[in-house]
Write a protein that holds these residues in place. Structure first.
Motif, PDB file in Angstrom:
ATOM      1  N   SER A 104      -3.668  53.076  45.202  1.00  0.00           N
ATOM      2  CA  SER A 104      -4.209  51.876  45.830  1.00  0.00           C
ATOM      3  C   SER A 104      -4.655  50.834  44.809  1.00  0.00           C
ATOM      4  CB  SER A 104      -5.401  52.255  46.721  1.00  0.00           C
ATOM      5  OG  SER A 104      -6.060  51.097  47.178  1.00  0.00           O
ATOM      6  N   HIS A 107      -8.292  49.879  45.784  1.00  0.00           N
ATOM      7  CA  HIS A 107      -9.357  50.765  45.317  1.00  0.00           C
ATOM      8  C   HIS A 107      -9.521  50.694  43.805  1.00  0.00           C
ATOM      9  CE1 HIS A 107      -9.254  53.462  49.160  1.00  0.00           C
ATOM     10  NE2 HIS A 107      -9.574  52.205  49.395  1.00  0.00           N
ATOM     11  N   LYS A 134     -16.814  49.331  54.721  1.00  0.00           N
ATOM     12  CA  LYS A 134     -15.637  48.472  54.621  1.00  0.00           C
ATOM     13  C   LYS A 134     -14.517  49.055  53.759  1.00  0.00           C
ATOM     14  CE  LYS A 134     -17.157  44.657  56.811  1.00  0.00           C
ATOM     15  NZ  LYS A 134     -16.424  43.945  57.884  1.00  0.00           N
ATOM     16  N   ILE A 135     -14.823  50.093  52.962  1.00  0.00           N
ATOM     17  CA  ILE A 135     -13.809  50.627  52.045  1.00  0.00           C
ATOM     18  C   ILE A 135     -13.555  52.114  52.272  1.00  0.00           C
ATOM     19  CG2 ILE A 135     -13.208  51.019  49.626  1.00  0.00           C
ATOM     20  CD1 ILE A 135     -14.875  48.548  48.942  1.00  0.00           C
ATOM     21  N   PRO A 138     -12.524  53.073  56.135  1.00  0.00           N
ATOM     22  CA  PRO A 138     -11.144  52.655  56.419  1.00  0.00           C
ATOM     23  C   PRO A 138     -10.113  53.428  55.610  1.00  0.00           C
ATOM     24  CG  PRO A 138     -12.545  50.735  56.220  1.00  0.00           C
ATOM     25  CD  PRO A 138     -13.374  51.910  55.791  1.00  0.00           C
ATOM     26  N   ALA A 139     -10.474  53.823  54.377  1.00  0.00           N
ATOM     27  CA  ALA A 139      -9.532  54.579  53.545  1.00  0.00           C
ATOM     28  C   ALA A 139      -9.251  55.954  54.142  1.00  0.00           C
ATOM     29  CB  ALA A 139     -10.087  54.731  52.129  1.00  0.00           C
ATOM     30  N   SER A 142      -7.508  54.839  58.168  1.00  0.00           N
ATOM     31  CA  SER A 142      -6.289  54.042  58.334  1.00  0.00           C
ATOM     32  C   SER A 142      -4.990  54.804  58.082  1.00  0.00           C
ATOM     33  CB  SER A 142      -6.364  52.786  57.457  1.00  0.00           C
ATOM     34  OG  SER A 142      -6.541  53.119  56.091  1.00  0.00           O
ATOM     35  N   ASN A 191      -3.628  40.730  53.409  1.00  0.00           N
ATOM     36  CA  ASN A 191      -4.689  41.646  52.991  1.00  0.00           C
ATOM     37  C   ASN A 191      -4.914  41.637  51.485  1.00  0.00           C
ATOM     38  OD1 ASN A 191      -5.849  44.495  52.289  1.00  0.00           O
ATOM     39  ND2 ASN A 191      -6.127  44.304  54.500  1.00  0.00           N
ATOM     40  N   SER A 269      -6.776  45.177  60.521  1.00  0.00           N
ATOM     41  CA  SER A 269      -7.890  45.334  59.582  1.00  0.00           C
ATOM     42  C   SER A 269      -8.209  44.037  58.861  1.00  0.00           C
ATOM     43  CB  SER A 269      -7.556  46.421  58.558  1.00  0.00           C
ATOM     44  OG  SER A 269      -6.509  45.999  57.707  1.00  0.00           O
ATOM     45  N   PHE A 274     -11.710  44.246  56.981  1.00  0.00           N
ATOM     46  CA  PHE A 274     -11.702  45.523  56.267  1.00  0.00           C
ATOM     47  C   PHE A 274     -10.713  45.441  55.113  1.00  0.00           C
ATOM     48  CE2 PHE A 274     -13.004  47.025  60.562  1.00  0.00           C
ATOM     49  CZ  PHE A 274     -14.243  47.547  60.210  1.00  0.00           C
ATOM     50  N   LEU A 276      -8.829  47.364  53.349  1.00  0.00           N
ATOM     51  CA  LEU A 276      -8.237  48.680  53.210  1.00  0.00           C
ATOM     52  C   LEU A 276      -7.069  48.681  52.224  1.00  0.00           C
ATOM     53  CD1 LEU A 276      -5.450  48.334  54.911  1.00  0.00           C
ATOM     54  CD2 LEU A 276      -6.828  48.976  56.859  1.00  0.00           C
ATOM     55  N   SER A 277      -6.579  49.860  51.933  1.00  0.00           N
ATOM     56  CA  SER A 277      -5.451  50.014  51.018  1.00  0.00           C
ATOM     57  C   SER A 277      -4.153  49.966  51.805  1.00  0.00           C
ATOM     58  CB  SER A 277      -5.565  51.343  50.265  1.00  0.00           C
ATOM     59  OG  SER A 277      -4.343  51.653  49.642  1.00  0.00           O
TER      60      SER A 277
END
Length: 381
Positions: A104, A107, A134-135, A138-139, A142, A191, A269, A274, A276-277
């Protein structure tokens, strides 16, 4: 003031450098399955992906606001800390690209920033509640959501087309993949380009160029979108091979369902803010699509390597960001220059090693693993 001006310029250029690595590192998210199934020619695929990444950058700024005013405190962050965090993210992106691991980029960025800010001002500078909400959450959620959606969609697709001619079915889904892959690229730009926007905005807020809580200016949006698009056009062939050929034997119906599921999760997301990755989402969807077709071969060994990379990414980037942060925060301009030189040397070394066994648009589908040893070729699958 001259030092701050110099450092801000360095941070902006470094943020765009990260954006570029993010582009070629994550090209596989949108185009790996389309390249593997033959829906799009490799060079055309990365060009299409670059165009839609650029367009996606202008759709929303919610994720950028999460980064610029959520993960770390913009009241205590300095440009030097942001620079150190970016160095950690860039080096991790290059290392995982060399190994062909779809880790990611998001990340890596978050980890680098957290590590640099933590050593700079202490844990009070990091909003861990936002990091979790938020991280981290969702990781965890998702990839599972995308994987289950792709699995169910794949089962449904094969059931509906069970009586159709296989060649006609594949041809139809390949045409559908052109649209679904483009949608994933649009979602990726929405994103991931915002993460660079958020970093640049955070830097501008930290020196008083923008008011706290501000969104990214238009020039920041445009430069981030253009840079990630250029990186995407370069083509991260090493990771495209792993995602397109490594996890499972992808066919056109699976490619279409994996891409459609990924795009839905990523766009939702992004709308909610969010960060996310996209790599985790797309990898989960590809794995789900593989499980959704009977007798499809899933390579769990490669999946395990990818999962380990996911777990290691944030702390590894945080460690590099923290080390760079110590030099920048306590070394001033000299420390900043030293970190920049070391990072450039490491990046050049990684690129040199990658050329020992290159993966290009011509051989991206020739094997399902990436090898660093020169002269070795795996069996075609």
């Amino acid at each position: 003031m001259d030092h701050i001006t110099f450092l801000v310029a360095v941070v902006i250029l470094t943020a765009l450098a990260f954006d570029f690595t993010n582009g070629f590192h994550d090209t596989a998210n949108a185009m790996a399955t389309s390249v593997a199934t033959g829906a799009l020619r490799p060079r055309y695929a990365v060009l299409v992906s670059g165009v839609f990444n650029l367009a996606g950058a202008f759709l929303s700024t919610e994720v950028a606001r999460t980064i610029s005013g959520g993960i770390v405190s913009d009241a205590v962050v300095t440009p030097g800390m942001v620079f150190a965090g970016l160095v950690g993210a860039i080096l991790w992106n290059l290392a995982t690209w060399l190994l062909g691991l779809p880790s990611s980029s998001s990340h890596a960025l978050f980890g680098g920033l957290i590590g640099a800010v933590w050593v700079g001002v202490g844990e009070a500078g990091v909003h861990f509640d936002v990091v979790i909400d938020k991280i981290i959450l969702p990781a965890l959620v998702s990839p599972l959501v995308a994987g289950v959606a792709a699995l169910l969609s794949t089962c449904f697709a094969y059931r509906v087309t069970a009586r159709g001619r296989e060649t006609s079915v594949d041809r139809g889904f390949r045409l559908g993949q052109v649209g679904s892959a483009s949608l994933v690229s649009l979602a990726h730009g929405t994103n991931d380009a915002q993460k660079t926007m958020g970093v640049i905005t955070l830097t501008l807020i930290s020196v008083g160029a923008l008011a706290p809580g501000s969104g990214p200016p238009l020039w920041v949006i445009g430069s981030a979108g253009l840079t990630i698009a250029l990186g995407t056009c370069l083509g991260g062939w090493r990771i495209i091979r792993t995602m397109g050929r490594g996890l499972t034997d992808i066919r056109a119906p699976q490619g279409f369902t994996a891409e459609s599921s990924s795009a839905t999760v990523i766009l939702t997301s992004a709308h909610l803010g969010f960060a996310l990755s996209t790599t985790q989402v797309c990898s989960g969807a590809i794995l789900g699509a593989g499980l959704g077709r009977r007798l499809a071969k899933v390579r769990w060994g490669i999946a395990a390597r990818i999962a380990i990379a996911w777990c290691v990414t944030l702390p590894a980037a945080a460690a590099v960001g923290a080390l760079a942060g110590l030099l920048v925060v306590h070394g001033g301009t000299v420390g900043t220059v030293l970190v920049a030189l070391v990072a450039a040397a490491v990046a050049a070394f990684i690129v040199a090693v990658s050329r020992r066994h290159p993966v290009t648009s011509r051989n991206v589908n020739d094997a399902h693993t990436v090898d660093l040893r020169p002269g070795t070729v795996r069996a075609k699958v």
